[in-house]
Design an enzyme around this catalytic site. Structure first.
Site, PDB file in Angstrom:
ATOM      1  N   HIS A  48      -0.488  -6.385  12.806  1.00 13.94           N
ATOM      2  CA  HIS A  48      -0.024  -5.939  11.487  1.00 13.94           C
ATOM      3  C   HIS A  48       1.311  -6.590  11.135  1.00 13.94           C
ATOM      4  O   HIS A  48       2.328  -5.936  10.932  1.00 13.94           O
ATOM      5  CB  HIS A  48       0.103  -4.411  11.437  1.00 13.94           C
ATOM      6  CG  HIS A  48       0.087  -3.881  10.028  1.00 13.94           C
ATOM      7  ND1 HIS A  48      -0.330  -2.602   9.712  1.00 13.94           N
ATOM      8  CD2 HIS A  48       0.436  -4.456   8.839  1.00 13.94           C
ATOM      9  CE1 HIS A  48      -0.228  -2.413   8.395  1.00 13.94           C
ATOM     10  NE2 HIS A  48       0.236  -3.522   7.853  1.00 13.94           N
ATOM     11  N   ASP A  82      -5.550  -8.586  11.031  1.00 11.75           N
ATOM     12  CA  ASP A  82      -4.131  -8.230  11.134  1.00 11.75           C
ATOM     13  C   ASP A  82      -3.962  -6.723  11.174  1.00 11.75           C
ATOM     14  O   ASP A  82      -2.894  -6.237  11.514  1.00 11.75           O
ATOM     15  CB  ASP A  82      -3.345  -8.815   9.956  1.00 11.75           C
ATOM     16  CG  ASP A  82      -1.850  -8.555  10.085  1.00 11.75           C
ATOM     17  OD1 ASP A  82      -1.305  -8.836  11.173  1.00 11.75           O
ATOM     18  OD2 ASP A  82      -1.236  -8.064   9.114  1.00 11.75           O
ATOM     19  N   GLY A 115      -5.909  -8.448  -6.326  1.00  8.35           N
ATOM     20  CA  GLY A 115      -4.673  -8.092  -7.009  1.00  8.35           C
ATOM     21  C   GLY A 115      -3.668  -9.208  -6.819  1.00  8.35           C
ATOM     22  O   GLY A 115      -4.033 -10.383  -6.702  1.00  8.35           O
ATOM     23  N   GLY A 169       0.815  -1.201   0.000  1.00  9.85           N
ATOM     24  CA  GLY A 169       0.000   0.000   0.000  1.00  9.85           C
ATOM     25  C   GLY A 169       0.849   1.251   0.000  1.00  9.85           C
ATOM     26  O   GLY A 169       1.974   1.260   0.505  1.00  9.85           O
TER      27      GLY A 169
END
Length: 317
Positions: free
Chosen positions: A276, A252, A147, A73
């Protein structure tokens, strides 16, 4: 090229194959900059650092041509792009995180379905707690955000004999495995899914995509898995469903993040939380180094860069 500094968050002497014609500066978010940001032509954003840290040099990057993230990201750096001149390319780390993030998506899914958190708590108490739990086999799985990471998740789902994988992305298309539905098809797909896995980028379109309406369409007893970004999910709406016991979740990423002590998500029923950790594994650094070597050689040789997300000043940027 008026300047040739490259800022790297990995010591350059630990990366084999970097082009020799560039001047490498090591910076991983420390208070002091390694050189004048105005001389940096290629800025590799420190990985897993807060936005306020990685954005600090951006207003002074007057010569920069490329901003390269080491994350899939780019939402953490996009707010700073308004400070840059037109023509700066923003690239993400497609190809670096697919394996690790897909592994965690499967780990969270299996751990939640099979009740692993409960087993751990029982072990701490020295208690033997058996019983039947849902299997992943024969389940319908919906991947929202198909994706490269979503595709890698499906690669790992196939051996578990799931009944069906449905795929959703921003745009409709066809893959070798079957159709990818547009986001507008979600209302008809959600009621059929036993497991919904989120792997979509965070954008204005996907912020709070998982709202009260989305969650209400999920079938009773379904599992929501989020390895995307926390704000893709409306936390208040999710808490309402968790507290009712109708849905379970494995997260997460959260909103807010890091999740502060005392937040109700920590103790909501039926939720498994990891901090995370989808990307930071032993698989990260070798892949990140390969990406940087490839990109910087392309940059020096004036070849097209990989993973260009946007160019500043371009329409829609």
């Amino acid at each position: 090229m008026t300047a040739a500094d490259v800022w790297l968050p990995v010591p350059p002497d630990e990366i084999e194959g970097l082009p020799e014609s560039l001047n490498y500066r090591f910076w991983n978010g420390e208070e002091d900059f390694p050189a004048d940001p105005a001389d940096c032509v290629y800025y590799v954003v420190p990985y897993m650092k807060p936005a306020e840290v990685v954005l600090r040099p951006v207003p002074r990057l007057s010569s920069v041509q490329v901003v390269q993230t080491l994350s899939a990201g780019t939402d953490a750096v996009e707010p700073g792009l308004k400070h840059l001149r037109p023509g700066v390319r923003l690239c993400n780390a497609r190809g670096v995180h697919e394996a690790s993030t897909a592994e965690l998506a499967l780990t969270l899914t299996l751990a939640s379905l099979r009740g692993v958190p409960g087993f751990v708590r029982a072990q701490d108490l020295g208690e033997w707690r058996g019983g039947f739990r849902p299997a992943l086999a024969d389940r319908n799985v919906l991947i929202v955000g198909y994706g490269s990471i979503g595709s890698a998740i499906e690669d790992r789902l196939v051996p578990f004999e799931v009944a069906r994988v449905a795929r959703v992305a921003r745009s409709q298309r066809t893959t070798a495995r079957g159709p990818v539905h547009p986001l507008t098809d979600l209302p008809s797909l959600l009621p059929e899914a036993d497991v919904v896995i989120l792997s979509t980028p965070l954008s204005e379109t996907t912020r709070h995509l998982v709202d009260a309406g989305f969650l209400a369409r999920m079938k009773d007893g379904a599992l929501l898995v989020n390895v995307a970004r926390g704000p893709v999910v409306d936390t208040k709406a999710l808490l309402a469903e968790l507290d009712s016991g109708r849905l379970t979740a494995a997260l997460d990423v959260t909103d807010p993040e890091p999740l502060p002590p005392g937040h109700p998500l920590w103790h909501a029923p039926g939720v498994l939380i990891s901090p995370h950790v989808g990307g930071p594994t032993s698989a990260f650094l070798p892949r990140a180094k390969r990406l940087l070597v490839d990109q910087l050689n392309r940059f020096v040789n004036r070849e097209p860069l990989r993973n260009v997300i946007l160019t500043t000043g371009a329409t829609g940027a």
